[in-house]
Write an enzyme that holds these catalytic residues in place. Sequence first.
Site, PDB file in Angstrom:
ATOM      1  N   GLY A 147       0.826  -1.203   0.000  1.00  0.00           N
ATOM      2  CA  GLY A 147       0.000   0.000   0.000  1.00  0.00           C
ATOM      3  C   GLY A 147       0.860   1.253   0.000  1.00  0.00           C
ATOM      4  O   GLY A 147       2.055   1.211   0.301  1.00  0.00           O
ATOM      5  N   CYS A 148       0.258   2.389  -0.329  1.00  0.00           N
ATOM      6  CA  CYS A 148       1.021   3.636  -0.475  1.00  0.00           C
ATOM      7  C   CYS A 148       1.543   4.156   0.864  1.00  0.00           C
ATOM      8  O   CYS A 148       2.745   4.416   1.010  1.00  0.00           O
ATOM      9  CB  CYS A 148       0.190   4.681  -1.198  1.00  0.00           C
ATOM     10  SG  CYS A 148      -1.447   4.968  -0.492  1.00  0.00           S
TER      11      CYS A 148
END
Length: 334
Positions: A147-148
């Site tokens: 995920g970012c």
Amino acid sequence: MIKLKVGILGATGYTGIELLKALDSHPNVNIIFLGAHNVVGKTAINFISNLKNFGNIKIKRNENIKNYELDVIFSCLPHGELAKNLKKFKIKKETNIIDLSADFRLPDKIHNKWYEKRPKLIDAKNFKYVLPEISKNVAKGNIANPGCYATSILLGLSPLAKDINKKNIIVDTKSGVSGAGKSNKAEHIFNEANENLSTYAVGSHKHKPEIEYILKKNFKSDINLLMVPHLLPITRGILSNIYIQFETKVNINSIHKKFTDFYKNQKFIKVFKDELPAIKDVQFTNNCHIGLKTFKNSNVLLVSAVIDNLIKGASGQAVQNMNLMYSLDESLGF
């Protein structure tokens, strides 16, 4: 020269478009399939006007991917969609999937607590979580792309993993609006986000268990992450300020050496001592800049990490993973 046959599911979302931009200039890629839920029949150049090589490919329905022989499939579908449709897509066993959603990042016990339960007969063990700078090997097989927020925070914490075991770690993290995807929520529209800074999902953001799990799995470091996300009035970028309290005074030179040793020969990581990075310096790149700073008369260390959420936090990292999987130069496509 190797030419990989590539397909993209969800090719018209933000991450799909960034992928298409990167792969259009990749010398080892031949894009065969572009899928979407709507806009079927339009060509890629309708979404990206300056494509040089693959602008004339027509968008097809995602489920049509079952008719194609591909080496790599990038899935940019919303969370839950790939797991739900994996059987329907009938993807060949020899095809490597790189999934940019959260569908396969976590084992069932943790995933089902934070996300909608995965369909029966879908095994997350068939996907390996790969953040290139902290994963030892990128072998052929299915990959769960990080995920970012998790990318920025894990890159900021991993060099110190052995020093933070059993600690409470406070992270003040901020993202541009594109982190929510093409959302129709009121808080994500221009009039609401512009000239505003808002806090959301305090203590309940779904990247919290991802970060804790990977630190424990990779480094046997058991932390409690106190994560406070914010929405910035910008389109793209993440800034994560990580606060770590030690028992004794922090030696900034020693900390800096740990980071530079850990990220030695890593093309996309740059570490600063007594200097803090800015989002604008990494926008539109696959880079992560990390700044280290101490506080006077304090045992607290600030680790500040910035990335572009759409590139290093999603599509760029996915291309980097593909490059490593096929023993290509990891900077191809950037």
